[in-house]
Design a protein around this motif. Structure first.
Motif, PDB file in Angstrom:
ATOM      1  N   UNK A   1      -3.538 -87.229 -60.128  1.00 54.41           N
ATOM      2  CA  UNK A   1      -2.681 -88.069 -59.280  1.00 54.41           C
ATOM      3  C   UNK A   1      -2.680 -89.490 -59.822  1.00 54.41           C
ATOM      4  N   UNK A   2      -1.487 -90.009 -60.067  1.00 56.75           N
ATOM      5  CA  UNK A   2      -1.303 -91.399 -60.501  1.00 56.75           C
ATOM      6  C   UNK A   2       0.012 -91.869 -59.913  1.00 56.75           C
ATOM      7  N   UNK A   3      -0.059 -92.713 -58.885  1.00 54.85           N
ATOM      8  CA  UNK A   3       1.163 -93.153 -58.231  1.00 54.85           C
ATOM      9  C   UNK A   3       1.961 -91.959 -57.733  1.00 54.85           C
ATOM     10  N   UNK A   4       3.244 -91.827 -58.119  1.00 56.36           N
ATOM     11  CA  UNK A   4       4.081 -90.715 -57.650  1.00 56.36           C
ATOM     12  C   UNK A   4       3.892 -89.433 -58.463  1.00 56.36           C
ATOM     13  N   UNK A   5       3.021 -89.460 -59.457  1.00 57.26           N
ATOM     14  CA  UNK A   5       2.846 -88.313 -60.345  1.00 57.26           C
ATOM     15  C   UNK A   5       1.627 -87.501 -59.909  1.00 57.26           C
ATOM     16  N   UNK A   6       1.852 -86.228 -59.605  1.00 58.65           N
ATOM     17  CA  UNK A   6       0.764 -85.387 -59.111  1.00 58.65           C
ATOM     18  C   UNK A   6       0.815 -84.014 -59.772  1.00 58.65           C
ATOM     19  N   UNK A   7      -0.381 -83.510 -60.109  1.00 55.89           N
ATOM     20  CA  UNK A   7      -0.506 -82.161 -60.667  1.00 55.89           C
ATOM     21  C   UNK A   7      -1.622 -81.455 -59.907  1.00 55.89           C
ATOM     22  N   UNK A   8      -1.274 -80.466 -59.101  1.00 57.84           N
ATOM     23  CA  UNK A   8      -2.235 -79.844 -58.196  1.00 57.84           C
ATOM     24  C   UNK A   8      -3.002 -78.679 -58.819  1.00 57.84           C
ATOM     25  N   UNK A   9      -2.402 -78.009 -59.803  1.00 51.57           N
ATOM     26  CA  UNK A   9      -3.029 -76.825 -60.366  1.00 51.57           C
ATOM     27  C   UNK A   9      -4.219 -77.192 -61.261  1.00 51.57           C
ATOM     28  N   UNK A  10      -5.192 -76.268 -61.306  1.00 54.18           N
ATOM     29  CA  UNK A  10      -6.328 -76.450 -62.205  1.00 54.18           C
ATOM     30  C   UNK A  10      -5.876 -76.167 -63.637  1.00 54.18           C
ATOM     31  N   UNK A  11      -6.172 -77.071 -64.541  1.00 52.79           N
ATOM     32  CA  UNK A  11      -5.771 -76.916 -65.939  1.00 52.79           C
ATOM     33  C   UNK A  11      -6.439 -75.675 -66.533  1.00 52.79           C
TER      34      UNK A  11
ATOM     35  N   UNK B   1      -5.504 -78.269 -74.693  1.00 50.49           N
ATOM     36  CA  UNK B   1      -4.164 -78.860 -74.697  1.00 50.49           C
ATOM     37  C   UNK B   1      -4.226 -80.363 -74.970  1.00 50.49           C
ATOM     38  N   UNK B   2      -3.300 -80.840 -75.788  1.00 50.21           N
ATOM     39  CA  UNK B   2      -3.195 -82.271 -76.081  1.00 50.21           C
ATOM     40  C   UNK B   2      -2.351 -82.932 -74.992  1.00 50.21           C
ATOM     41  N   UNK B   3      -2.986 -83.746 -74.170  1.00 47.26           N
ATOM     42  CA  UNK B   3      -2.298 -84.399 -73.054  1.00 47.26           C
ATOM     43  C   UNK B   3      -2.060 -85.882 -73.307  1.00 47.26           C
ATOM     44  N   UNK B   4      -2.238 -86.312 -74.543  1.00 45.64           N
ATOM     45  CA  UNK B   4      -2.071 -87.730 -74.854  1.00 45.64           C
ATOM     46  C   UNK B   4      -0.624 -88.167 -74.623  1.00 45.64           C
ATOM     47  N   UNK B   5      -0.401 -89.448 -74.329  1.00 44.06           N
ATOM     48  CA  UNK B   5      -1.428 -90.493 -74.211  1.00 44.06           C
ATOM     49  C   UNK B   5      -1.948 -90.722 -72.785  1.00 44.06           C
ATOM     50  N   UNK B   6      -1.325 -90.090 -71.777  1.00 36.94           N
ATOM     51  CA  UNK B   6      -1.667 -90.440 -70.397  1.00 36.94           C
ATOM     52  C   UNK B   6      -2.561 -89.417 -69.698  1.00 36.94           C
ATOM     53  N   UNK B   7      -2.887 -88.332 -70.392  1.00 38.90           N
ATOM     54  CA  UNK B   7      -3.770 -87.287 -69.853  1.00 38.90           C
ATOM     55  C   UNK B   7      -3.208 -86.661 -68.581  1.00 38.90           C
ATOM     56  N   UNK B   8      -1.889 -86.604 -68.495  1.00 42.17           N
ATOM     57  CA  UNK B   8      -1.224 -85.932 -67.380  1.00 42.17           C
ATOM     58  C   UNK B   8      -0.704 -84.597 -67.893  1.00 42.17           C
ATOM     59  N   UNK B   9      -1.047 -83.477 -67.222  1.00 35.46           N
ATOM     60  CA  UNK B   9      -0.709 -82.151 -67.751  1.00 35.46           C
ATOM     61  C   UNK B   9       0.774 -81.935 -68.048  1.00 35.46           C
ATOM     62  N   UNK B  10       1.651 -82.499 -67.237  1.00 32.33           N
ATOM     63  CA  UNK B  10       3.084 -82.361 -67.482  1.00 32.33           C
ATOM     64  C   UNK B  10       3.509 -83.473 -68.448  1.00 32.33           C
ATOM     65  N   UNK B  11       3.276 -83.246 -69.738  1.00 33.54           N
ATOM     66  CA  UNK B  11       3.529 -84.294 -70.737  1.00 33.54           C
ATOM     67  C   UNK B  11       5.006 -84.651 -70.865  1.00 33.54           C
ATOM     68  N   UNK B  12       5.882 -83.804 -70.315  1.00 34.84           N
ATOM     69  CA  UNK B  12       7.311 -84.128 -70.349  1.00 34.84           C
ATOM     70  C   UNK B  12       7.612 -85.382 -69.522  1.00 34.84           C
ATOM     71  N   UNK B  13       6.683 -85.776 -68.679  1.00 36.09           N
ATOM     72  CA  UNK B  13       6.891 -86.943 -67.817  1.00 36.09           C
ATOM     73  C   UNK B  13       6.250 -88.210 -68.395  1.00 36.09           C
ATOM     74  N   UNK B  14       5.805 -88.146 -69.635  1.00 42.43           N
ATOM     75  CA  UNK B  14       5.130 -89.294 -70.240  1.00 42.43           C
ATOM     76  C   UNK B  14       5.991 -90.548 -70.245  1.00 42.43           C
ATOM     77  N   UNK B  15       7.280 -90.390 -70.539  1.00 44.10           N
ATOM     78  CA  UNK B  15       8.167 -91.561 -70.555  1.00 44.10           C
ATOM     79  C   UNK B  15       8.299 -92.171 -69.162  1.00 44.10           C
ATOM     80  N   UNK B  16       8.316 -91.321 -68.138  1.00 43.20           N
ATOM     81  CA  UNK B  16       8.374 -91.825 -66.767  1.00 43.20           C
ATOM     82  C   UNK B  16       7.099 -92.585 -66.410  1.00 43.20           C
ATOM     83  N   UNK B  17       5.963 -92.044 -66.828  1.00 46.67           N
ATOM     84  CA  UNK B  17       4.691 -92.708 -66.543  1.00 46.67           C
ATOM     85  C   UNK B  17       4.626 -94.052 -67.259  1.00 46.67           C
TER      86      UNK B  17
END
Length: 330
Positions: A156-166, A171-187
């Motif tokens: 969880x970071x602001x409006x970005x949330x990932x509830x499932x256990x990784x 998996x390479x989650x760089x640079x923000x370590x958020x599982x849905x890396x498609x949202x990196x630009x939004x973050x």
């Protein structure tokens, strides 16, 4: 000042202030003969270093590790390992007004109340920069248990949330370590907007551990869960810790808990059971806000850079308890 050391069989002592000549750590209890890669150690430090992730602090430090002792010809000697990292990008004058001002939620006020003196430049010992010592220790702890996989990520970071256990810990989650890396630009945009507003945000980090040995943890006061809690809550910005179902248990019946797979996060009675470990910690928003935050040398959210620190402290606890458990074998 005590409280600068952690661990028993595998221990670390960190030293230095954020605007002093260097930060460092002394690690004791590392078995002899383990192969050391300075490149791998540096890679871990680079994950934590400032100036590497868009949307975080613009401050840039090389954070080059210098091993002073305990390693010879690429192998650990079994003696204390001392590592320092020189501070190279301090702007101490930026903190002059903090001689009198105290940031809420930081250690500015309480350090002065406790000791009557403090290094106000960057927070001194209470600076997030102290955590680089933990990352170094975590690298060496990982050498003790190379088969164990430890992965921390943003849940969880602001409006970005990932509830499932990784599930895929490689998996390479760089640079923000958020599982849905498609949202990196939004973050990235979200963090940049926070910085422009002089605002900050907190969030949650989940930790998953695979291949842990069974039987780690001591009865009563040195339960594995208790040492994880202390290790992770000792990270300056962390304000809560839970494991397994955690706080969800407050609203569940015993039958539901008993029928939930891995409800206890890989630990029962404070001792590891060999199952996947799952823990969750909460980070507070960065203390520096307003005009000072707009200057760009502070993180609008510390979590992306804190991920390697979290992983390091988990590895330290595991290595310490593994060596303690082995000490019982005859």
């Amino acid at each position: 000042m005590r409280g600068n050391s952690f661990g028993k069989m595998f221990s670390l002592t960190s030293f230095g202030e954020s605007h002093g000549p260097a930060m460092g750590v002394v690690i004791d209890g590392v078995p002899a003969g383990l192969s050391v890669s300075l490149e791998d150690l540096q890679r871990e430090l680079d994950r934590r270093a400032p100036g590497k992730i868009a949307g975080t602090t613009s401050r840039n430090e090389d954070d080059k590790a210098v091993i002073l002792s305990g390693v010879f010809e690429g192998k650990t000697l079994g003696t204390p390992i001392a590592v320092i990292v020189h501070n190279t990008n301090q702007k101490s004058a930026d903190y002059d007004k903090l001689k009198e001002e105290h940031r809420p939620g930081h250690a500015d006020k309480t350090t002065m109340m406790k000791y009557g003196i403090r290094d106000h430049r960057g927070g001194g010992r209470s600076s997030g920069r102290e955590t680089l010592s933990r990352v170094v220790a975590g690298y060496f702890a990982g050498l003790v248990l190379p088969q164990v996989k430890v992965k921390a990520y943003v849940s969880l970071l602001g409006p970005f949330e990932h509830k499932e256990i990784l599930k895929d810990l490689s998996a390479d989650l760089s640079p923000y370590s958020f599982p849905d890396t498609k949202r990196n630009d939004e973050i990235k945009k979200y963090l940049e907007d926070l910085k422009a507003q002089g605002e900050s945000v907190g969030g949650r980090v989940r930790i998953v551990v695979e291949n842990s040995p069974v039987g780690l943890g001591e009865p009563a006061f040195d339960k594995l869960k208790a040492d994880f809690a202390k290790a992770l809550l000792s990270i300056g910005a962390v304000v809560s810790f839970s494991y397994g179902l955690g706080e969800e248990m407050a609203q569940m019946k015993g039958s539901a808990v008993s029928n939930t797979a891995n409800a206890f996060g890989g630990m029962e009675g404070g001792i590891s059971n060999g199952e996947k470990m799952v823990m969750t910690i909460t980070f507070k928003p960065t203390s520096t806000v307003g005009d000072k935050a707009k200057e760009g040398r502070h993180d609008p959210c510390i979590i992306p850079r804190a991920i390697p620190v979290v992983e390091a402290m988990v590895k330290v606890v595991l290595a310490d308890h593994f060596l303690r458990q082995n000490a019982y074998q005859i």
